[in-house]
Design an enzyme around this catalytic site. Structure first.
Site, PDB file in Angstrom:
ATOM      1  N   ASP A 341     -51.240  -6.607  -8.009  1.00 32.58           N
ATOM      2  CA  ASP A 341     -51.635  -5.045  -7.539  1.00 32.58           C
ATOM      3  C   ASP A 341     -50.146  -5.053  -7.059  1.00 32.58           C
ATOM      4  OD1 ASP A 341     -52.090  -6.423  -5.448  1.00 32.58           O
ATOM      5  OD2 ASP A 341     -53.377  -5.098  -4.432  1.00 32.58           O
ATOM      6  N   GLU A 342     -49.976  -3.164  -7.264  1.00 29.18           N
ATOM      7  CA  GLU A 342     -48.195  -3.091  -5.683  1.00 29.18           C
ATOM      8  C   GLU A 342     -47.541  -4.086  -6.171  1.00 29.18           C
ATOM      9  OE1 GLU A 342     -51.201  -0.674  -2.590  1.00 29.18           O
ATOM     10  OE2 GLU A 342     -50.984  -2.924  -2.287  1.00 29.18           O
ATOM     11  N   ALA A 343     -47.095  -4.439  -7.669  1.00 27.71           N
ATOM     12  CA  ALA A 343     -45.411  -5.342  -7.391  1.00 27.71           C
ATOM     13  C   ALA A 343     -44.433  -4.349  -8.016  1.00 27.71           C
ATOM     14  CB  ALA A 343     -46.031  -5.871  -8.894  1.00 27.71           C
TER      15      ALA A 343
END
Length: 532
Positions: A341-343
């Site tokens: 996530d949230e890369a």
């Protein structure tokens, strides 16, 4: 002198008569002892059972009560010993666990012969002579014991002797879960929690038939598990936490202890190493993991999306191969969670490349890939599980992946994230997904939340608890309770039973039990908690 003694005796006699009269009057005015409370109704439990049929007289635990289990079944014996250990301090009863035949006492039996119960369902039958829990498998027996536990008075949770009576209402409960995956996540990376704190949470989860503990073991702020081949991950990467506290990490023995403890509560551990973002603790520990070869400083803030492993470097994959190999060797469960996530600092092309190379590192260890739902922006391998934490319910790539076999665990942030504040001004939690009161945490259906998602793709539900704002068990409990039981019910009970007006009454009845257990819960004004 004689006259003085006579007057004195007269006065003493009069005082005695007055005292006796007052005592008699007081005794006459004293209320009669309260009648024993009626047994807990069979349906007043969380999660609500599939079916309940009240009938007949209750079963009463007494001095002669034994717990009977199947001979030659160590698994049933363990469930019986667990139940006895729970009940003995409060009831003061001996409750010997006896292997073999018998028709009295508390019966814990395998071989229910009811295919619909599966491996986690159970049947509970209570009457004057016995209360029997039967199941097809040990997990079902354990879950049935949790229902039996809730059918006893809340004071059964006390660790000192209490007054009874200890009764179980008469009738039959037949019960099995809606979904096979019912999880709770604890973030030990933002703030570190000790083995004992994790075990305490496991015991609380077990009461509500949660069967999966997801441990978020790495993030920007801390790396929490020893990896022998990369030792600085724990010793340096684990040396701090949000706000600059001392941090900490689990040794391999610690981790195995948690895994074994969870297994004794029929709970599977899912370890998560978040990649390719949320990786500052690793990048700070080993400079070669950075594209420029320069290690960043340790991070103690709460921002997200700024870090990334170096996708082009070969060392990135040898590093992750080592980490996942050592973690898989300690994890008997089916899943390894690789984050995803949230890369935001990883390009879409690099993200797809990265996931294409890392997923096989999981599957070659015989484990199933689990990742946050952003993995569907790449190409999930066959059998992968995507964990949905969105809010919109319009994620078309998730739907497309589900239609080709990717299974989904539902953790919508605006319903299931336990770290969201209940209301403005609440002492703990964040609010980026909105305020989530206890009614909102209950008001969703995993099968319909994401539009056009095949209902058959939903593997279950999970309640994540991120730890940016908390660092002890009291704060875990304040955020988890009373919301966690509702999410557990969404995962266990039939969809047709989900009704806030009846659930809030059953939830209120849990309050005295939490008081007895020492759980520091939020007394939501939306719930009619018992007075006192």
């Amino acid at each position: 002198m004689r006259q003085h003694r006579t007057v004195l005796l007269t006065r003493l006699l009069a005082a005695l008569i007055l005292a006796l009269g007052a005592g008699t009057a007081s005794a006459a005015a004293a209320p009669a002892p309260a009648a024993p409370a009626a047994p807990v109704p069979l349906g007043r439990v969380v999660p609500v059972p599939v079916s309940v049929a009240p009938a007949g007289s209750p079963y009463t635990l007494g001095d002669a009560t034994v717990i009977r289990v199947d001979a030659g079944s160590p698994a049933a014996q363990r469930v019986g010993e667990w139940l006895a250990a729970l009940l003995r301090p409060s009831t003061g009863l001996a409750l010997p666990v006896v292997a073999g035949a018998g028709t009295d006492g508390i019966q814990l039996r395998l071989g229910a012969g009811d295919k619909a119960l599966g491996t986690e369902g159970y049947r509970l039958v209570s009457g004057p002579g016995t209360v029997a829990v039967t199941a097809n498998a040990p997990a079902g027996l354990f879950h049935g014991v949790q229902t039996l536990r809730q059918l006893l008075p809340p004071s059964v949770e006390e660790r000192t002797r209490q007054s009874g009576p200890w009764q179980v209402a008469g009738g039959t409960v037949r019960d099995f879960p809606r979904y096979p995956y019912r999880g709770a996540m604890l973030d030990v990376a933002r703030h570190f929690f000790t083995v004992e704190q994790v075990k305490r949470y496991v015991d609380q989860l077990a009461l509500y038939k949660i069967n999966t503990l997801h441990l978020h073991l790495s993030d920007d702020q801390g790396w929490r598990i020893v990896v022998d081949s990369w030792p600085r991950l724990a010793t340096y990467g684990g040396s701090t936490e949000v706000g600059g506290g001392p941090g900490g990490h689990f040794s391999k023995a610690d981790y195995r202890d948690i895994v074994a403890y969870a297994a004794s509560r029929h709970m599977e551990v899912v370890p998560e190493i978040d990649t390719p973002g949320h990786t500052t603790a690793a990048l700070a520990s080993y400079a070669q993991l950075n594209c420029d070869g320069v290690a960043p400083p340790i991070y103690t803030g709460t921002q997200v999306g700024f870090s990334s492993l170096c996708v082009p470097k070969a060392v990135t994959y040898s590093f992750l191969d080592d980490v996942l190999r050592e973690l898989a060797a300690m994890t008997p469960g089916r899943y390894l969670h690789i984050g995803g996530d949230e890369a935001q600092s990883t390009t879409a092309a690099d993200y797809a490349t990265f996931m294409g190379r890392v997923q096989p590192l999981v599957t070659k260890r015989g484990k199933t890939v689990m990742a946050w739902h952003q993995i569907t922006e790449a190409r999930p391998v066959a059998g992968a599980v995507a964990q949905y934490w969105g809010m919109g319910g319009t994620e078309t790539k998730l739907v497309a992946a589900a239609r080709t076999g990717t299974r989904v665990v539902m953790s919508p942030a605006n319903h299931a994230y336990l770290d969201m504040k209940y209301k403005a001004g609440a002492p703990f939690g964040t609010e980026w997904a909105g305020y989530v009161e206890v009614d909102k945490s209950y008001a969703w259906d995993p099968a319909t939340l994401v539009r056009q998602l095949p209902a058959s793709a939903v593997l279950g539900v999970e309640a994540p608890l991120w730890s940016e704002t908390i660092d002890n068990s009291d704060e875990i409990e304040y955020l988890a309770f009373p919301r966690l039981p509702g999410i557990a019910e969404i995962g266990w009970s039939p969809a047709a039973t989900h009704d806030w007006s009846t659930y809030r009454t059953r939830l209120a009845a849990q309050g005295p039990r939490w008081d007895a257990m020492g759980i520091d819960y939020y007394r939501s004004p939306l719930v009619p908690w018992p007075a006192g």
